[in-house]
Every structure is written in structure tokens, then in C-alpha cells.
Motif scaffolding. Structure first.
Motif, PDB file in Angstrom:
ATOM      1  N   ARG A  64      51.169   0.585  45.912  1.00  0.00           N
ATOM      2  CA  ARG A  64      52.372  -0.255  45.832  1.00  0.00           C
ATOM      3  C   ARG A  64      52.340  -1.362  46.882  1.00  0.00           C
ATOM      4  O   ARG A  64      52.670  -2.511  46.601  1.00  0.00           O
ATOM      5  CB  ARG A  64      53.630   0.603  45.986  1.00  0.00           C
ATOM      6  N   ALA A  65      51.919  -1.042  48.086  1.00  0.00           N
ATOM      7  CA  ALA A  65      51.851  -2.043  49.159  1.00  0.00           C
ATOM      8  C   ALA A  65      50.839  -3.141  48.805  1.00  0.00           C
ATOM      9  O   ALA A  65      51.098  -4.335  49.019  1.00  0.00           O
ATOM     10  CB  ALA A  65      51.476  -1.377  50.481  1.00  0.00           C
ATOM     11  N   ASN A  66      49.721  -2.770  48.239  1.00  0.00           N
ATOM     12  CA  ASN A  66      48.719  -3.760  47.810  1.00  0.00           C
ATOM     13  C   ASN A  66      49.272  -4.655  46.716  1.00  0.00           C
ATOM     14  O   ASN A  66      49.060  -5.877  46.721  1.00  0.00           O
ATOM     15  CB  ASN A  66      47.441  -3.074  47.314  1.00  0.00           C
ATOM     16  N   MET A  67      49.999  -4.075  45.768  1.00  0.00           N
ATOM     17  CA  MET A  67      50.572  -4.858  44.674  1.00  0.00           C
ATOM     18  C   MET A  67      51.616  -5.841  45.206  1.00  0.00           C
ATOM     19  O   MET A  67      51.662  -6.993  44.785  1.00  0.00           O
ATOM     20  CB  MET A  67      51.187  -3.944  43.612  1.00  0.00           C
ATOM     21  N   GLU A  68      52.465  -5.376  46.117  1.00  0.00           N
ATOM     22  CA  GLU A  68      53.476  -6.257  46.699  1.00  0.00           C
ATOM     23  C   GLU A  68      52.822  -7.406  47.463  1.00  0.00           C
ATOM     24  O   GLU A  68      53.253  -8.555  47.359  1.00  0.00           O
ATOM     25  CB  GLU A  68      54.401  -5.467  47.634  1.00  0.00           C
ATOM     26  N   ARG A  84      51.445  -9.846  44.923  1.00  0.00           N
ATOM     27  CA  ARG A  84      52.534 -10.563  44.271  1.00  0.00           C
ATOM     28  C   ARG A  84      53.092 -11.637  45.209  1.00  0.00           C
ATOM     29  O   ARG A  84      53.352 -12.760  44.810  1.00  0.00           O
ATOM     30  CB  ARG A  84      53.629  -9.572  43.846  1.00  0.00           C
ATOM     31  N   TYR A  85      53.267 -11.286  46.472  1.00  0.00           N
ATOM     32  CA  TYR A  85      53.796 -12.233  47.455  1.00  0.00           C
ATOM     33  C   TYR A  85      52.835 -13.405  47.642  1.00  0.00           C
ATOM     34  O   TYR A  85      53.249 -14.553  47.695  1.00  0.00           O
ATOM     35  CB  TYR A  85      54.030 -11.519  48.790  1.00  0.00           C
ATOM     36  N   ARG A 124      50.762 -14.687  45.497  1.00  0.00           N
ATOM     37  CA  ARG A 124      50.739 -15.565  44.309  1.00  0.00           C
ATOM     38  C   ARG A 124      52.005 -16.410  44.193  1.00  0.00           C
ATOM     39  O   ARG A 124      51.959 -17.510  43.645  1.00  0.00           O
ATOM     40  CB  ARG A 124      50.569 -14.736  43.042  1.00  0.00           C
ATOM     41  N   THR A 125      53.124 -15.912  44.666  1.00  0.00           N
ATOM     42  CA  THR A 125      54.391 -16.645  44.506  1.00  0.00           C
ATOM     43  C   THR A 125      54.711 -17.519  45.710  1.00  0.00           C
ATOM     44  O   THR A 125      55.589 -18.368  45.636  1.00  0.00           O
ATOM     45  CB  THR A 125      55.554 -15.663  44.293  1.00  0.00           C
ATOM     46  N   ARG A 126      54.039 -17.342  46.806  1.00  0.00           N
ATOM     47  CA  ARG A 126      54.280 -18.118  48.025  1.00  0.00           C
ATOM     48  C   ARG A 126      53.852 -19.572  47.815  1.00  0.00           C
ATOM     49  O   ARG A 126      52.763 -19.832  47.265  1.00  0.00           O
ATOM     50  CB  ARG A 126      53.490 -17.488  49.158  1.00  0.00           C
ATOM     51  N   PRO A 127      54.660 -20.540  48.196  1.00  0.00           N
ATOM     52  CA  PRO A 127      54.269 -21.940  48.053  1.00  0.00           C
ATOM     53  C   PRO A 127      53.100 -22.267  48.977  1.00  0.00           C
ATOM     54  O   PRO A 127      53.008 -21.773  50.076  1.00  0.00           O
ATOM     55  CB  PRO A 127      55.517 -22.726  48.462  1.00  0.00           C
ATOM     56  N   LYS A 128      52.244 -23.150  48.482  1.00  0.00           N
ATOM     57  CA  LYS A 128      51.027 -23.494  49.242  1.00  0.00           C
ATOM     58  C   LYS A 128      51.127 -24.830  49.880  1.00  0.00           C
ATOM     59  O   LYS A 128      51.700 -25.739  49.591  1.00  0.00           O
ATOM     60  CB  LYS A 128      49.816 -23.434  48.344  1.00  0.00           C
TER      61      LYS A 128
END
Length: 186
Positions: free
Chosen positions: A172-176, A179-180, A182-186
């Protein structure tokens, strides 16, 4: 397919040729004929040019190294196709060590690359081939790696691996984290 009518027809077309059926597990689908090395080009020409046969398509060429002490040592196997008859055919030629065979590039130009590959990996020489040089191995490579007497270069023990085991919480920690990221602005 019964190869005997084809053998009879080719025997009449190519003077002095001796052909025989090669037993195989799938001869009902793809017949195979033994041909002498001296007659491979005339037989291929007859198969290509005879109305009703018209083996117009060259499919593949390979070789088999049976054993260094077996005579003849190699089998060269041609795979050809007749769209007219909707059939395939294998032609097999037995060769000894350092015994050349005539190139069939004058019959099917597409055989050139396959002949180069067989030369490179087995050391079988195709007389009349206009560009017989290494294809798979580098030019400075010594020997032919698909021969049975080719020395093995690397001695290494087999390794076994255990699958990676993680807990449900780690997953679960790896998935979170993924996910974070991929959604974080670059």
C-alpha cells in the motif's frame, strides 16, 4: 502428401539425380526429400520453373550439426513454398566437414541472408554466394558457435532467485508513493 510422384517427376527432369523421401513426424503436411549436394541447384530450378510445381517462394534455410564424429556431419535444410500447389517442401542435403555446397541465390535471391547466417553459425561454405561474410557474429569472431565442437566460453553455476516478498502495508505504501509521484505537478 505422398512424395513419390514428386520424386518421379524430378528424376525425369534432372538427369542423374538421386532423390529419396526423408522420414519425418509431419511428412503428411510437409514432405521432405534428400538431395545430393551436387544436384541442389538443378533440383531447385526444376521445382521453381516446372509448370504445375512452381515452388516460387523461398521460406528458410537452416542446418543441423549432428556430431563431430558422424559422417556426413551436417544436414542443410531448405524450406520452400509453392503457392500454386498450396504446399511446402523441405529439401535436405548431407555435407561433410569443410565440404562446400552451391548457393541457391541464383534460384531464389532471398536465400542470400539465410546462407550467410548458416555460414556464420555453422561454417558451411556456399559456393557462388557473392557476399559470404559474417552476419550474426563480429568479423573478428573465431569459430562457428552452433557447431557441436564449439568450446563453451563461459562456465557459470545456475542461479536461483526467490520472489520478492513484501507485506500488505509495504505494498500500500508503494502504491501511494507511485500515485503521488504521478499526480504531483512537475
Amino acid at each position: 502428401m505422398d512424395p513419390q510422384p514428386l520424386i518421379d517427376q524430378l528424376t525425369a527432369l534432372v538427369p542423374g539425380v538421386q532423390l529419396s523421401a526423408s522420414p519425418s513426424a509431419d511428412t503428411d503436411v510437409t514432405p521432405a526429400l534428400w538431395v545430393s549436394a551436387a544436384h541442389i541447384v538443378p533440383v531447385c530450378l526444376a521445382l521453381r520453373d516446372t509448370p504445375g510445381l512452381e515452388f516460387l517462394a523461398f521460406s528458410n534455410l537452416t542446418a543441423v550439426d549432428h556430431h563431430p564424429k558422424r559422417a556426413p556431419r551436417f544436414d542443410v535444410v531448405y524450406h520452400i513454398v509453392s503457392p500454386h500447389r498450396r504446399t511446402r517442401l523441405r529439401l535436405k542435403v548431407q555435407l561433410g566437414l569443410d565440404e562446400p555446397i552451391a548457393s541457391v541465390t541464383s534460384v531464389w535471391a532471398g536465400a542470400g541472408w539465410c546462407e550467410r547466417e548458416v555460414y556464420d553459425l555453422f561454417g558451411i561454405v556456399f559456393d557462388g554466394h557473392d557476399d559470404l561474410r559474417r552476419l550474426m557474429m563480429t568479423e573478428d569472431w573465431v569459430g562457428h558457435p552452433l557447431r557441436k565442437d564449439y568450446p563453451v566460453q563461459v562456465r557459470k553455476d545456475a542461479q536461483t532467485y526467490m520472489p520478492l516478498q513484501i507485506t500488505a502495508e509495504e505494498f500500500r505504501a508503494n502504491m501511494e508513493r507511485d500515485r503521488y509521484s504521478r499526480t504531483r505537478p512537475k
